[in-house]
Design a protein around this motif. Sequence first.
Motif, PDB file in Angstrom:
ATOM      1  N   HIS A 164      -2.009  -9.925   8.435  1.00  0.00           N
ATOM      2  CA  HIS A 164      -0.792 -10.456   7.820  1.00  0.00           C
ATOM      3  C   HIS A 164       0.361  -9.479   8.013  1.00  0.00           C
ATOM      4  O   HIS A 164       0.153  -8.271   8.202  1.00  0.00           O
ATOM      5  N   VAL A 165       1.562 -10.028   7.990  1.00  0.00           N
ATOM      6  CA  VAL A 165       2.793  -9.243   8.003  1.00  0.00           C
ATOM      7  C   VAL A 165       3.737  -9.840   6.971  1.00  0.00           C
ATOM      8  O   VAL A 165       3.562 -10.987   6.527  1.00  0.00           O
TER       9      VAL A 165
ATOM     10  N   ALA B   6      11.556  -5.843  11.670  1.00  0.00           N
ATOM     11  CA  ALA B   6      11.700  -7.053  10.857  1.00  0.00           C
ATOM     12  C   ALA B   6      10.380  -7.453  10.210  1.00  0.00           C
ATOM     13  O   ALA B   6      10.353  -7.950   9.084  1.00  0.00           O
ATOM     14  N   ALA B   7       9.284  -7.265  10.938  1.00  0.00           N
ATOM     15  CA  ALA B   7       7.950  -7.546  10.409  1.00  0.00           C
ATOM     16  C   ALA B   7       7.351  -6.235   9.923  1.00  0.00           C
ATOM     17  O   ALA B   7       7.254  -5.267  10.683  1.00  0.00           O
ATOM     18  N   THR B   8       6.953  -6.187   8.654  1.00  0.00           N
ATOM     19  CA  THR B   8       6.436  -4.948   8.076  1.00  0.00           C
ATOM     20  C   THR B   8       5.044  -5.174   7.490  1.00  0.00           C
ATOM     21  O   THR B   8       4.620  -6.311   7.256  1.00  0.00           O
ATOM     22  N   GLY B   9       4.351  -4.076   7.248  1.00  0.00           N
ATOM     23  CA  GLY B   9       3.083  -4.130   6.524  1.00  0.00           C
ATOM     24  C   GLY B   9       1.944  -4.792   7.264  1.00  0.00           C
ATOM     25  O   GLY B   9       1.089  -5.432   6.635  1.00  0.00           O
ATOM     26  N   LEU B  10       1.888  -4.649   8.590  1.00  0.00           N
ATOM     27  CA  LEU B  10       0.796  -5.265   9.347  1.00  0.00           C
ATOM     28  C   LEU B  10      -0.548  -4.780   8.804  1.00  0.00           C
ATOM     29  O   LEU B  10      -0.845  -3.581   8.798  1.00  0.00           O
ATOM     30  N   THR B  11      -1.359  -5.715   8.327  1.00  0.00           N
ATOM     31  CA  THR B  11      -2.660  -5.413   7.706  1.00  0.00           C
ATOM     32  C   THR B  11      -3.710  -6.310   8.320  1.00  0.00           C
ATOM     33  O   THR B  11      -3.507  -7.526   8.432  1.00  0.00           O
ATOM     34  N   VAL B  12      -4.838  -5.744   8.703  1.00  0.00           N
ATOM     35  CA  VAL B  12      -5.874  -6.498   9.413  1.00  0.00           C
ATOM     36  C   VAL B  12      -7.136  -6.608   8.571  1.00  0.00           C
ATOM     37  O   VAL B  12      -7.424  -5.742   7.732  1.00  0.00           O
TER      38      VAL B  12
ATOM     39  N   ASP C  55       0.136 -12.803  -2.667  1.00  0.00           N
ATOM     40  CA  ASP C  55      -1.022 -11.996  -3.048  1.00  0.00           C
ATOM     41  C   ASP C  55      -2.194 -12.149  -2.078  1.00  0.00           C
ATOM     42  O   ASP C  55      -3.278 -11.613  -2.318  1.00  0.00           O
ATOM     43  N   PHE C  56      -1.976 -12.864  -0.966  1.00  0.00           N
ATOM     44  CA  PHE C  56      -2.984 -12.880   0.094  1.00  0.00           C
ATOM     45  C   PHE C  56      -2.990 -11.518   0.768  1.00  0.00           C
ATOM     46  O   PHE C  56      -1.944 -10.985   1.143  1.00  0.00           O
ATOM     47  N   ASP C  57      -4.166 -10.951   0.953  1.00  0.00           N
ATOM     48  CA  ASP C  57      -4.312  -9.674   1.650  1.00  0.00           C
ATOM     49  C   ASP C  57      -5.402  -9.841   2.704  1.00  0.00           C
ATOM     50  O   ASP C  57      -6.560 -10.122   2.366  1.00  0.00           O
ATOM     51  N   ALA C  58      -5.026  -9.716   3.959  1.00  0.00           N
ATOM     52  CA  ALA C  58      -5.981  -9.971   5.042  1.00  0.00           C
ATOM     53  C   ALA C  58      -7.224  -9.100   4.925  1.00  0.00           C
ATOM     54  O   ALA C  58      -8.330  -9.532   5.243  1.00  0.00           O
ATOM     55  N   ARG C  59      -7.054  -7.882   4.422  1.00  0.00           N
ATOM     56  CA  ARG C  59      -8.195  -6.970   4.275  1.00  0.00           C
ATOM     57  C   ARG C  59      -8.934  -7.192   2.971  1.00  0.00           C
ATOM     58  O   ARG C  59     -10.135  -7.480   2.948  1.00  0.00           O
ATOM     59  N   PHE C  60      -8.227  -7.063   1.850  1.00  0.00           N
ATOM     60  CA  PHE C  60      -8.903  -7.018   0.560  1.00  0.00           C
ATOM     61  C   PHE C  60      -9.245  -8.389  -0.008  1.00  0.00           C
ATOM     62  O   PHE C  60     -10.131  -8.496  -0.861  1.00  0.00           O
ATOM     63  N   SER C  61      -8.566  -9.443   0.421  1.00  0.00           N
ATOM     64  CA  SER C  61      -8.906 -10.779  -0.070  1.00  0.00           C
ATOM     65  C   SER C  61     -10.104 -11.377   0.661  1.00  0.00           C
ATOM     66  O   SER C  61     -10.616 -12.422   0.264  1.00  0.00           O
ATOM     67  N   ALA C  62     -10.546 -10.735   1.733  1.00  0.00           N
ATOM     68  CA  ALA C  62     -11.650 -11.279   2.529  1.00  0.00           C
ATOM     69  C   ALA C  62     -12.961 -11.255   1.753  1.00  0.00           C
ATOM     70  O   ALA C  62     -13.264 -10.296   1.040  1.00  0.00           O
TER      71      ALA C  62
ATOM     72  N   GLU D 245      14.185 -11.605  -0.699  1.00  0.00           N
ATOM     73  CA  GLU D 245      12.899 -12.290  -0.738  1.00  0.00           C
ATOM     74  C   GLU D 245      12.176 -12.113   0.590  1.00  0.00           C
ATOM     75  O   GLU D 245      12.769 -12.193   1.667  1.00  0.00           O
ATOM     76  N   ARG D 246      10.852 -11.874   0.478  1.00  0.00           N
ATOM     77  CA  ARG D 246      10.040 -11.701   1.680  1.00  0.00           C
ATOM     78  C   ARG D 246       8.919 -12.728   1.685  1.00  0.00           C
ATOM     79  O   ARG D 246       8.427 -13.151   0.640  1.00  0.00           O
ATOM     80  N   ILE D 247       8.542 -13.111   2.884  1.00  0.00           N
ATOM     81  CA  ILE D 247       7.493 -14.107   3.099  1.00  0.00           C
ATOM     82  C   ILE D 247       6.301 -13.427   3.746  1.00  0.00           C
ATOM     83  O   ILE D 247       6.454 -12.683   4.724  1.00  0.00           O
ATOM     84  N   ARG D 248       5.123 -13.659   3.183  1.00  0.00           N
ATOM     85  CA  ARG D 248       3.900 -13.142   3.801  1.00  0.00           C
ATOM     86  C   ARG D 248       3.389 -14.167   4.799  1.00  0.00           C
ATOM     87  O   ARG D 248       3.277 -15.360   4.502  1.00  0.00           O
ATOM     88  N   VAL D 249       3.073 -13.697   6.002  1.00  0.00           N
ATOM     89  CA  VAL D 249       2.676 -14.584   7.097  1.00  0.00           C
ATOM     90  C   VAL D 249       1.298 -14.160   7.604  1.00  0.00           C
ATOM     91  O   VAL D 249       1.074 -12.984   7.929  1.00  0.00           O
ATOM     92  N   ARG D 250       0.394 -15.102   7.637  1.00  0.00           N
ATOM     93  CA  ARG D 250      -0.961 -14.872   8.166  1.00  0.00           C
ATOM     94  C   ARG D 250      -0.979 -15.205   9.653  1.00  0.00           C
ATOM     95  O   ARG D 250      -0.484 -16.253  10.082  1.00  0.00           O
ATOM     96  N   LEU D 251      -1.598 -14.312  10.435  1.00  0.00           N
ATOM     97  CA  LEU D 251      -1.789 -14.519  11.861  1.00  0.00           C
ATOM     98  C   LEU D 251      -3.283 -14.525  12.156  1.00  0.00           C
ATOM     99  O   LEU D 251      -3.993 -13.596  11.778  1.00  0.00           O
ATOM    100  N   ASP D 252      -3.773 -15.574  12.792  1.00  0.00           N
ATOM    101  CA  ASP D 252      -5.154 -15.617  13.269  1.00  0.00           C
ATOM    102  C   ASP D 252      -5.129 -15.226  14.742  1.00  0.00           C
ATOM    103  O   ASP D 252      -4.412 -15.842  15.541  1.00  0.00           O
ATOM    104  N   VAL D 253      -5.918 -14.223  15.101  1.00  0.00           N
ATOM    105  CA  VAL D 253      -5.764 -13.560  16.393  1.00  0.00           C
ATOM    106  C   VAL D 253      -7.092 -13.518  17.144  1.00  0.00           C
ATOM    107  O   VAL D 253      -8.161 -13.328  16.555  1.00  0.00           O
ATOM    108  N   ALA D 254      -7.004 -13.680  18.469  1.00  0.00           N
ATOM    109  CA  ALA D 254      -8.147 -13.507  19.364  1.00  0.00           C
ATOM    110  C   ALA D 254      -7.748 -12.526  20.456  1.00  0.00           C
ATOM    111  O   ALA D 254      -6.585 -12.491  20.867  1.00  0.00           O
ATOM    112  N   TYR D 255      -8.721 -11.733  20.904  1.00  0.00           N
ATOM    113  CA  TYR D 255      -8.399 -10.797  21.985  1.00  0.00           C
ATOM    114  C   TYR D 255      -9.654 -10.365  22.737  1.00  0.00           C
ATOM    115  O   TYR D 255     -10.755 -10.381  22.207  1.00  0.00           O
TER     116      TYR D 255
END
Length: 275
Positions: free
Chosen positions: A67-68, A45-51, A105-112, A2-12
Amino acid sequence: MERIRVRLDVAYDGGGFSGWAVQPGRRTVAGALVEALDRLLGPGAATGLTVAGRTDAGVHATGQVCHVDLADAAWAPVAGTLLRRLNAVLPTDVRVRAVAAVPADFDARFSATFRRYEYRVTDAAFGADPLRRHEVLAWPRPLYLAALTEAARGLLGEHDYAAYCRRKEHATTVRELTRLDWRRDPDGLLVGTVQADAFCQSMVRSLVGAMLMAGDGRRPTDWPGSLLRRRERAGEVPVVPPHGLTLVAVGYPDDPTEYARRADATRRLRLPAEA
């Protein structure tokens, strides 16, 4: 597993990065995040980084989202501490502002549903304040808010923005701007806000460049809108420097059950253009 999708809110602060995407031999925001995640959780360990939106070199963000995916066994031990741990090992010009498990099914790119940017300009005679020079463009001519507002009005809505984009093969340049306006803050800075579901490469900085030429009187206020009749890049439109631009917000459906539907709809619309 089982994998968990994790959302990251980022500033830079984008000034020290060659953009978002990982590039061999270059310092990037994604590279810094991957390095930090690998250090804390183990390599890979963290895969699928999507912005949500790949910002160009020098562009800043206060509201970026990515998300990762993590194995449940990797997520469970750090669920309550990952925010603090990430910021302890990340460079100081990148901050993760929030960490949260989200539906698969959250997708940081396509769900926006939208991306919102702000561009900051000063027309002060002395230029940009030294403490803000990395996020504010110094414009050498006086700018008039009324002219900027009128120029923006002609660019709103759904149009083919080919005149303002770097065209890519098989890509559409049709976009819908749902917000485009200017304000002058109490400190004298002019702030242009632009929002759409998606943008073409260099589109925001080209739009700002055209509006600034109208705002200082060198072009009529209907000139930026008149370029929408073109079907190729307008060479006379300046692309303003990246340091004045900040991604400030990315929107998503209020109802999490809508993430998948939104992602499916966006893929149908965007994938042929962006693949």
